[in-house]
Design an enzyme around this catalytic site. Structure first.
Site, PDB file in Angstrom:
ATOM      1  N   LYS A  37       0.797  -1.232   0.000  1.00  0.00           N
ATOM      2  CA  LYS A  37       0.000   0.000   0.000  1.00  0.00           C
ATOM      3  C   LYS A  37       0.834   1.289   0.000  1.00  0.00           C
ATOM      4  O   LYS A  37       0.397   2.333   0.472  1.00  0.00           O
ATOM      5  CB  LYS A  37      -1.005   0.030   1.171  1.00  0.00           C
ATOM      6  CG  LYS A  37      -1.823  -1.217   1.354  1.00  0.00           C
ATOM      7  CD  LYS A  37      -2.325  -1.860   0.083  1.00  0.00           C
ATOM      8  CE  LYS A  37      -3.366  -1.083  -0.667  1.00  0.00           C
ATOM      9  NZ  LYS A  37      -3.729  -1.831  -1.927  1.00  0.00           N
ATOM     10  N   THR A  58       2.917   0.959  -4.957  1.00  0.00           N
ATOM     11  CA  THR A  58       3.472  -0.060  -5.859  1.00  0.00           C
ATOM     12  C   THR A  58       2.904   0.094  -7.274  1.00  0.00           C
ATOM     13  O   THR A  58       3.652   0.153  -8.260  1.00  0.00           O
ATOM     14  CB  THR A  58       3.123  -1.477  -5.347  1.00  0.00           C
ATOM     15  OG1 THR A  58       3.098  -1.479  -3.927  1.00  0.00           O
ATOM     16  CG2 THR A  58       4.076  -2.515  -5.875  1.00  0.00           C
ATOM     17  N   TRP A  93       1.390   2.522  -8.666  1.00  0.00           N
ATOM     18  CA  TRP A  93       1.751   3.826  -9.253  1.00  0.00           C
ATOM     19  C   TRP A  93       3.147   3.750  -9.872  1.00  0.00           C
ATOM     20  O   TRP A  93       3.357   4.110 -11.031  1.00  0.00           O
ATOM     21  CB  TRP A  93       1.680   4.862  -8.139  1.00  0.00           C
ATOM     22  CG  TRP A  93       1.730   6.285  -8.572  1.00  0.00           C
ATOM     23  CD1 TRP A  93       1.665   6.779  -9.851  1.00  0.00           C
ATOM     24  CD2 TRP A  93       1.827   7.424  -7.700  1.00  0.00           C
ATOM     25  NE1 TRP A  93       1.727   8.141  -9.837  1.00  0.00           N
ATOM     26  CE2 TRP A  93       1.823   8.563  -8.532  1.00  0.00           C
ATOM     27  CE3 TRP A  93       1.907   7.592  -6.320  1.00  0.00           C
ATOM     28  CZ2 TRP A  93       1.907   9.861  -7.999  1.00  0.00           C
ATOM     29  CZ3 TRP A  93       1.981   8.869  -5.800  1.00  0.00           C
ATOM     30  CH2 TRP A  93       1.985   9.987  -6.625  1.00  0.00           C
ATOM     31  N   ARG A 148       7.955  -7.270  -9.079  1.00  0.00           N
ATOM     32  CA  ARG A 148       7.705  -6.493  -7.847  1.00  0.00           C
ATOM     33  C   ARG A 148       7.707  -7.427  -6.661  1.00  0.00           C
ATOM     34  O   ARG A 148       7.406  -8.628  -6.804  1.00  0.00           O
ATOM     35  CB  ARG A 148       6.411  -5.690  -7.981  1.00  0.00           C
ATOM     36  CG  ARG A 148       5.160  -6.424  -7.610  1.00  0.00           C
ATOM     37  CD  ARG A 148       3.912  -5.680  -8.038  1.00  0.00           C
ATOM     38  NE  ARG A 148       3.092  -6.586  -8.804  1.00  0.00           N
ATOM     39  CZ  ARG A 148       1.995  -7.193  -8.341  1.00  0.00           C
ATOM     40  NH1 ARG A 148       1.534  -6.931  -7.137  1.00  0.00           N
ATOM     41  NH2 ARG A 148       1.330  -8.050  -9.090  1.00  0.00           N
ATOM     42  N   HIS A 172       7.085  -7.387  -2.073  1.00  0.00           N
ATOM     43  CA  HIS A 172       6.867  -6.667  -0.804  1.00  0.00           C
ATOM     44  C   HIS A 172       7.818  -7.204   0.270  1.00  0.00           C
ATOM     45  O   HIS A 172       7.672  -6.868   1.449  1.00  0.00           O
ATOM     46  CB  HIS A 172       5.430  -6.874  -0.304  1.00  0.00           C
ATOM     47  CG  HIS A 172       4.367  -6.267  -1.177  1.00  0.00           C
ATOM     48  ND1 HIS A 172       4.441  -4.996  -1.675  1.00  0.00           N
ATOM     49  CD2 HIS A 172       3.165  -6.761  -1.612  1.00  0.00           C
ATOM     50  CE1 HIS A 172       3.345  -4.743  -2.391  1.00  0.00           C
ATOM     51  NE2 HIS A 172       2.564  -5.799  -2.365  1.00  0.00           N
ATOM     52  N   SER A 208      -4.629   2.886   4.251  1.00  0.00           N
ATOM     53  CA  SER A 208      -4.812   2.241   2.950  1.00  0.00           C
ATOM     54  C   SER A 208      -4.870   0.723   3.098  1.00  0.00           C
ATOM     55  O   SER A 208      -5.711   0.049   2.486  1.00  0.00           O
ATOM     56  CB  SER A 208      -3.658   2.642   2.027  1.00  0.00           C
ATOM     57  OG  SER A 208      -3.819   2.086   0.752  1.00  0.00           O
ATOM     58  N   TYR A 235       6.571   8.146  -1.619  1.00  0.00           N
ATOM     59  CA  TYR A 235       5.251   8.379  -2.230  1.00  0.00           C
ATOM     60  C   TYR A 235       4.920   9.875  -2.204  1.00  0.00           C
ATOM     61  O   TYR A 235       4.446  10.436  -3.189  1.00  0.00           O
ATOM     62  CB  TYR A 235       4.218   7.581  -1.420  1.00  0.00           C
ATOM     63  CG  TYR A 235       2.770   7.726  -1.818  1.00  0.00           C
ATOM     64  CD1 TYR A 235       2.141   6.734  -2.570  1.00  0.00           C
ATOM     65  CD2 TYR A 235       1.997   8.815  -1.416  1.00  0.00           C
ATOM     66  CE1 TYR A 235       0.802   6.843  -2.925  1.00  0.00           C
ATOM     67  CE2 TYR A 235       0.660   8.937  -1.765  1.00  0.00           C
ATOM     68  CZ  TYR A 235       0.067   7.947  -2.511  1.00  0.00           C
ATOM     69  OH  TYR A 235      -1.268   8.055  -2.860  1.00  0.00           O
ATOM     70  N   LYS A 238      -8.218   6.744  -2.602  1.00  0.00           N
ATOM     71  CA  LYS A 238      -8.137   8.210  -2.540  1.00  0.00           C
ATOM     72  C   LYS A 238      -6.844   8.750  -3.151  1.00  0.00           C
ATOM     73  O   LYS A 238      -6.837   9.830  -3.720  1.00  0.00           O
ATOM     74  CB  LYS A 238      -8.231   8.683  -1.086  1.00  0.00           C
ATOM     75  CG  LYS A 238      -9.623   8.543  -0.498  1.00  0.00           C
ATOM     76  CD  LYS A 238      -9.744   9.394   0.756  1.00  0.00           C
ATOM     77  CE  LYS A 238     -11.148   9.310   1.334  1.00  0.00           C
ATOM     78  NZ  LYS A 238     -11.241   9.980   2.639  1.00  0.00           N
TER      79      LYS A 238
HETATM   80  S1  PPS Z   1      -0.605  -2.938  -3.296  1.00  0.00           S
HETATM   81  O1  PPS Z   1      -1.873  -3.690  -3.125  1.00  0.00           O
HETATM   82  O2  PPS Z   1       0.310  -3.156  -2.143  1.00  0.00           O
HETATM   83  O3  PPS Z   1       0.065  -3.193  -4.553  1.00  0.00           O
HETATM   84  O4  PPS Z   1      -1.064  -1.409  -3.242  1.00  0.00           O
HETATM   85  P1  PPS Z   1      -0.187  -0.166  -3.710  1.00  0.00           P
HETATM   86  O5  PPS Z   1      -0.309  -0.018  -5.182  1.00  0.00           O
HETATM   87  O6  PPS Z   1       1.177  -0.252  -3.137  1.00  0.00           O
HETATM   88  O7  PPS Z   1      -0.880   1.032  -2.976  1.00  0.00           O
HETATM   89  C1  PPS Z   1      -2.203   1.421  -3.260  1.00  0.00           C
HETATM   90  C2  PPS Z   1      -2.321   2.858  -2.814  1.00  0.00           C
HETATM   91  O8  PPS Z   1      -1.653   3.703  -3.776  1.00  0.00           O
HETATM   92  C3  PPS Z   1      -2.593   4.622  -4.288  1.00  0.00           C
HETATM   93  N1  PPS Z   1      -2.272   4.972  -5.685  1.00  0.00           N
HETATM   94  C4  PPS Z   1      -1.961   6.215  -6.084  1.00  0.00           C
HETATM   95  N2  PPS Z   1      -1.816   7.370  -5.398  1.00  0.00           N
HETATM   96  C5  PPS Z   1      -1.522   8.477  -6.103  1.00  0.00           C
HETATM   97  N3  PPS Z   1      -1.386   8.504  -7.448  1.00  0.00           N
HETATM   98  C6  PPS Z   1      -1.519   7.370  -8.184  1.00  0.00           C
HETATM   99  N4  PPS Z   1      -1.390   7.418  -9.507  1.00  0.00           N
HETATM  100  C7  PPS Z   1      -1.809   6.154  -7.488  1.00  0.00           C
HETATM  101  N5  PPS Z   1      -2.014   4.870  -7.871  1.00  0.00           N
HETATM  102  C8  PPS Z   1      -2.295   4.162  -6.758  1.00  0.00           C
HETATM  103  C9  PPS Z   1      -3.929   3.908  -4.158  1.00  0.00           C
HETATM  104  O9  PPS Z   1      -5.009   4.788  -4.292  1.00  0.00           O
HETATM  105  C10 PPS Z   1      -3.763   3.327  -2.753  1.00  0.00           C
HETATM  106  O10 PPS Z   1      -3.791   4.322  -1.750  1.00  0.00           O
HETATM  107  P2  PPS Z   1      -5.130   4.765  -0.965  1.00  0.00           P
HETATM  108  O11 PPS Z   1      -4.658   5.713   0.101  1.00  0.00           O
HETATM  109  O12 PPS Z   1      -5.746   3.537  -0.409  1.00  0.00           O
HETATM  110  O13 PPS Z   1      -5.981   5.464  -1.977  1.00  0.00           O
END
Ligand code: PPS
Length: 295
Positions: A48, A51, A53, A106, A108, A138, A193, A258
């Site tokens: 969370k 990743t 992104w 990828r 974790h 998250s 992030y 979010k």
């Molecule tokens: S996972 O399941 O571990 O692979 O999740 P991960 O991708 O690491 O994290 C998911 C959170 O990243 C947010 N997210 C983003 N934030 C900003 N910009 C972009 N483009 C973006 N893409 C993914 C996603 O919304 C999750 O955060 P939260 O706070 O829950 O919204």
């Protein structure tokens, strides 16, 4: 017959004290035997932390900003999780073996559980860290909707589970500090992030240089535009809408929820915040790591 909650949401098991999905633990020998190559790029995160992104950013860079090429496959399949094991599907290691280097994968895993060949063969490691408070929020919502992980219980219960490191992939503190301490010893690009959120172009340029690519301004600007939260939330190849509801139930909470810095303020009580700040102070004492919890 309907699956019981326990069957759908099996408890985590442990490797060296780190809670992991049971199927990953069952496949541990194969995971540790993964043969990394010097050209491999491994995206490393605590769950969370952004990743998905950074995966899309890396893929856009690799494809030189070609949006169509990034639509070839859902993001979770483009860079499979190295430690993923869900028989009878091929495991993350088997999938990696099936493609020639340079590979983007990828994981974790914390530093101490990374397959040794990743260090020995000096592959590129791209770590993204997210502040613990937003990460916790998250992860809480993710465990509500991810039917393969243990139910998070109430927010109050989850707060305790998270700070005691009993969530999947263990303690946020140990994970982040472990990777932070390794950053100068290996080929590690350590990003935050919050920095990507604040100045995406600058951070994307760092990734581009790390990957040994040289893209012009127009392409960089396109990558910034295509990897915004709004764009990725609307994109079926990045929003995980292709995952079955029996695994990710997005009617409970969307995967792209979010995407902000500071949502923790809508969840933490004053008492929880004070307690967390004190634990954070103790756990990070003596390290130089510094997080933003608001922008
Ligand atoms: S996972 O399941 O571990 O692979 O999740 P991960 O991708 O690491 O994290 C998911 C959170 O990243 C947010 N997210 C983003 N934030 C900003 N910009 C972009 N483009 C973006 N893409 C993914 C996603 O919304 C999750 O955060 P939260 O706070 O829950 O919204």
């Amino acid at each position: 017959m309907a699956l019981t909650t326990a069957a759908r949401r099996p408890p985590l098991r442990e490797v060296a004290g780190i809670p992991l999905p049971a199927t990953t633990v069952d496949n541990w020998h194969q995971i540790q035997g993964f043969e990394a190559q010097p050209d491999d790029l491994l995206i490393c995160t605590f769950p969370k932390s952004g990743t998905t992104w950074i995966q899309e950013i890396v893929d856009m860079i690799e494809q030189s900003g070609d949006v169509e090429k990034c639509q070839r496959e859902a993001i979770q399949h483009r860079h499979p999780l190295l430690e993923r094991a869900r028989p009878p599907q091929p495991s993350g290691v088997e999938k990696a073996r099936a493609v020639p280097p340079p590979r983007v994968r990828r994981t974790h895993l914390p530093t101490q559980l990374l397959p040794p060949s990743c260090w020995e063969n000096n592959c590129k490691l791209l770590y993204v860290a997210r502040n613990a408070k937003d990460c916790m929020v998250s992860y809480y919502h993710f465990q509500r909707m991810n039917q393969t992980l243990p139910s998070p219980g109430t927010w109050e219960q989850y707060f305790e589970t998270f700070i005691s490191g009993k969530v999947g992939w263990g303690s946020w503190f140990e994970h982040v500090i472990g990777w932070w301490e390794m950053r100068d010893r290996c080929q590690i690009l350590f990003l935050f992030y919050e920095d990507i959120k604040r100045d995406p172009k600058q951070e994307i340029q760092k990734v581009m240089q790390f990957m040994g690519k040289n893209l012009d301004e127009v392409v960089l600007d396109r990558i910034v535009q295509e990897t915004t939260f709004e764009k990725m939330k609307a994109n079926p190849m990045t929003n995980r809408s292709t995952a079955p509801k029996a695994i990710l139930d997005q009617s409970i909470s969307p995967f792209m929820r979010k995407g902000t810095v500071g949502d923790w303020k809508n969840h933490f009580t004053v008492a929880q915040n004070e307690r967390f700040d004190e634990i954070y102070r103790q756990k990070t004492e003596g390290t130089s790591i510094n997080f933003r919890t608001e922008l």
